[in-house]
Scaffold this active site. Structure first.
Site, PDB file in Angstrom:
ATOM      1  N   LYS A 113     -10.512  -0.458  10.588  1.00  0.00           N
ATOM      2  CA  LYS A 113     -10.706  -1.896   9.537  1.00  0.00           C
ATOM      3  C   LYS A 113     -11.128  -2.918  10.361  1.00  0.00           C
ATOM      4  CE  LYS A 113      -7.444  -0.513   6.205  1.00  0.00           C
ATOM      5  NZ  LYS A 113      -7.920   0.215   4.988  1.00  0.00           N
ATOM      6  N   CYS A 141      -4.778   2.528  -3.714  1.00  0.00           N
ATOM      7  CA  CYS A 141      -3.522   2.871  -3.067  1.00  0.00           C
ATOM      8  C   CYS A 141      -2.669   1.881  -3.633  1.00  0.00           C
ATOM      9  CB  CYS A 141      -3.509   3.101  -1.340  1.00  0.00           C
ATOM     10  SG  CYS A 141      -4.822   4.529  -1.138  1.00  0.00           S
ATOM     11  N   GLN A 177      -4.694  -5.400   6.907  1.00  0.00           N
ATOM     12  CA  GLN A 177      -5.481  -6.084   6.567  1.00  0.00           C
ATOM     13  C   GLN A 177      -5.741  -7.624   7.133  1.00  0.00           C
ATOM     14  OE1 GLN A 177      -8.060  -5.390   4.537  1.00  0.00           O
ATOM     15  NE2 GLN A 177      -7.130  -3.187   3.623  1.00  0.00           N
ATOM     16  N   ASP A 208       2.993  -4.688   7.830  1.00  0.00           N
ATOM     17  CA  ASP A 208       1.828  -4.068   7.767  1.00  0.00           C
ATOM     18  C   ASP A 208       0.629  -4.902   7.837  1.00  0.00           C
ATOM     19  OD1 ASP A 208      -0.393  -2.410   6.882  1.00  0.00           O
ATOM     20  OD2 ASP A 208       0.403  -1.870   5.053  1.00  0.00           O
ATOM     21  N   HIS A 252       0.774  -1.243   0.022  1.00  0.00           N
ATOM     22  CA  HIS A 252       0.112  -0.180  -0.068  1.00  0.00           C
ATOM     23  C   HIS A 252       1.065   1.332   0.112  1.00  0.00           C
ATOM     24  CE1 HIS A 252      -2.963   3.032   1.604  1.00  0.00           C
ATOM     25  NE2 HIS A 252      -3.830   2.039   1.563  1.00  0.00           N
TER      26      HIS A 252
HETATM   27  C1  LIG Z   1      -2.565  -3.021   3.470  1.00  0.00           C
HETATM   28  C2  LIG Z   1      -2.903  -1.453   3.862  1.00  0.00           C
HETATM   29  N1  LIG Z   1      -1.727  -0.915   4.667  1.00  0.00           N
HETATM   30  C3  LIG Z   1      -2.145   0.421   5.184  1.00  0.00           C
HETATM   31  C4  LIG Z   1      -3.352   0.833   5.091  1.00  0.00           C
HETATM   32  C5  LIG Z   1      -3.513   2.297   5.367  1.00  0.00           C
HETATM   33  O1  LIG Z   1      -4.481   2.159   6.498  1.00  0.00           O
HETATM   34  P1  LIG Z   1      -4.729   3.840   7.086  1.00  0.00           P
HETATM   35  O2  LIG Z   1      -5.324   4.785   6.097  1.00  0.00           O
HETATM   36  O3  LIG Z   1      -5.990   3.488   8.147  1.00  0.00           O
HETATM   37  O4  LIG Z   1      -3.383   4.554   7.669  1.00  0.00           O
HETATM   38  C6  LIG Z   1      -4.303   0.133   4.554  1.00  0.00           C
HETATM   39  C7  LIG Z   1      -5.818   0.750   4.129  1.00  0.00           C
HETATM   40  O5  LIG Z   1      -6.358   0.720   3.161  1.00  0.00           O
HETATM   41  C8  LIG Z   1      -4.135  -0.887   4.009  1.00  0.00           C
HETATM   42  O6  LIG Z   1      -5.212  -1.685   3.351  1.00  0.00           O
END
Ligand SMILES: Cc1ncc(COP(=O)(O)O)c(C=O)c1O
Length: 427
Positions: free
Chosen positions: A243, A383, A220, A217, A138
């Protein structure tokens, strides 16, 4: 299928029984409609809906127990401080951390990664050092490293993906060098659903050089299955509250105690200092050192309620439900003509996310046709622009599940896709 209506056709074709979530009624939003249609919410990967338990816990604080924390000597402040710190301990247990002091509250995953890049990265990386990321990250796990790499003069290397949307592990091993300082890897891809073998990646990195740090990370993954950061041996692990059925504005950064101890503050302000003088300031120990200013108090309470909620259900039960749904949805969507499905073929390596394109209709067309049917999906690059480039597309349609998703939601999606086909002259 379209004529058969939601649910019926699917059962006739696939011979699979209907899958109902026993937890759906905990979510008041499903009593509402979208465009006058029953809400079919297939965008939990972007942000999940909230159960009554979370809404009520936040309402209780705001209505009956609100005050700032860590400061007041009066009862409601003391009570809320204790409740806030209880959430920290709860989160530590939830992800298998050794101590509540290893849990830093952030705004979201993005802030957790930026914190590591700016605090740890600025302190320990130097010109010529290498960071390894994956092609399916992401933007939240790419851009913070670019912001660091530019001024420091380090290099970012990228683990490529295989044709079926998994990490190319032999290629990863070749990227390791004595300059490698950090590996950033997404546990579950938000754009493909791929479950990455983070344990193997960490073991391989440790065997190569025990000093390499690994940031996972978990945005998910913390939602779909039980996490054990110590068994995984991650140095850093981030996830985001919204999430996980919790509110926005609250996220978590886990860091191993000895690493957090070595890191300077990320931001300065109230609540993170020991002693402030114009001649120099000293800082508290982690986690307070990294939590400058008034935190998202009510949101943290909401996150605690969300953690209680999923723990009560059981992460294993959630994972089993989502796996059955994924198997059902994969079979159903593969039967729709003109669909290209991205990510692993084998559902054993995949979480509840379907990413696809349709012949003859751009993903945004698909999203726009589904919307008036009451079907909410995400369309776009998710993203993950570098991943889209690797897949050779500019966008996909993504249907992502939550613990409240039923097979009837999938059936409604499939019915909507047949509508897209007929509108775009394919059916
Ligand atoms: C794999 C992953 N990493 C990071 C993020 C970023 O999350 P946040 O916008 O809550 O910081 C997301 C959000 O879609 C994500 O799916």
């Amino acid at each position: 299928m379209v004529a058969g209506g939601a649910g019926e056709g699917a059962r006739e074709r696939g011979g699979m029984s209907k899958l109902s979530s026993p937890w759906r009624s905990d979510f008041p939003i499903f009593g509402t409609k979208m465009h006058g249609q029953k809400l079919v919410f297939l965008d939990s990967g972007a942000s999940a809906q909230k159960p009554c338990a979370v809404i009520e816990a936040m309402d209780a604080v705001l209505s009956r127990g609100y005050a700032n924390i860590h400061r007041g000597l009066y009862e409601i402040s003391q009570n809320l401080t204790a409740a806030f710190e209880d959430v920290r301990a709860k989160v530590a247990r939830f992800i298998g951390a050794g101590s509540a002091n290893e849990i830093i509250f952030t705004r979201n995953s993005t802030e957790g990664i930026n914190l590591v890049a700016q605090s740890w990265g600025r302190s320990f990386l130097k010109e010529g050092d290498e960071i390894i990321l994956t092609a399916m990250e992401h933007h939240a796990n790419i851009v913070p490293w670019q912001l660091l790499a530019g001024p420091v003069g380090c290099t970012i290397k990228v683990i490529p993906i295989t044709a079926d949307g998994r990490l190319d592990l032999p290629a990863f091993e070749k990227l390791l060098s004595k300059k490698t300082k950090l590996i950033g890897v997404v546990h579950v891809s938000n754009a493909l659903g791929t479950i990455n073998p983070v344990e193997t990646i960490i073991k391989t990195a440790r065997a190569f050089n025990p000093a390499i740090k690994v940031l996972v990370d978990g945005s998910q993954s913390a939602v779909h299955a039980a996490i054990d950061v110590r068994a995984m041996d991650a140095d850093f692990f981030v996830f985001t509250g919204h999430k996980l059925y919790g509110p926005t504005g609250i996220g978590v950064l886990y860091g191993k105690a000895e690493i957090l101890d070595s890191m300077p503050p990320y931001q300065g302000g109230g609540d993170m200092i020991e002693r402030v003088r114009f001649s120099g300031t000293t800082y508290k120990e982690p986690p307070a050192r990294f939590e400058a200013g008034t935190p998202a108090i009510v949101e943290a309470i909401g996150l605690g309620a969300a953690v209680d909620y999923v723990v009560d259900i059981g992460m294993e039960a959630i994972a089993v439900h989502e796996r059955k749904l994924l198997e059902y949805a994969t079979a159903e969507i593969r039967a729709v003509p003109g669909i290209t499905l991205y990510g692993p073929e084998d559902t054993a390596h995949k979480a509840g996310i379907l990413s696809f394109t349709m012949e003859g209709a751009h993903p945004s067309d698909v999203g726009m046709v589904l919307d008036p049917c009451g079907v909410a999906v995400r369309t776009g690059h998710h993203c993950c622009m570098p991943l889209m480039e690797a897949l050779g597309v500019d966008a996909t349609v993504r249907a992502s599940f939550g613990l409240y998703t039923n097979s009837a939601d999938i059936d409604a999606l499939i019915a909507g896709l047949y509508k897209v086909r007929s509108l775009f002259g394919q059916g």
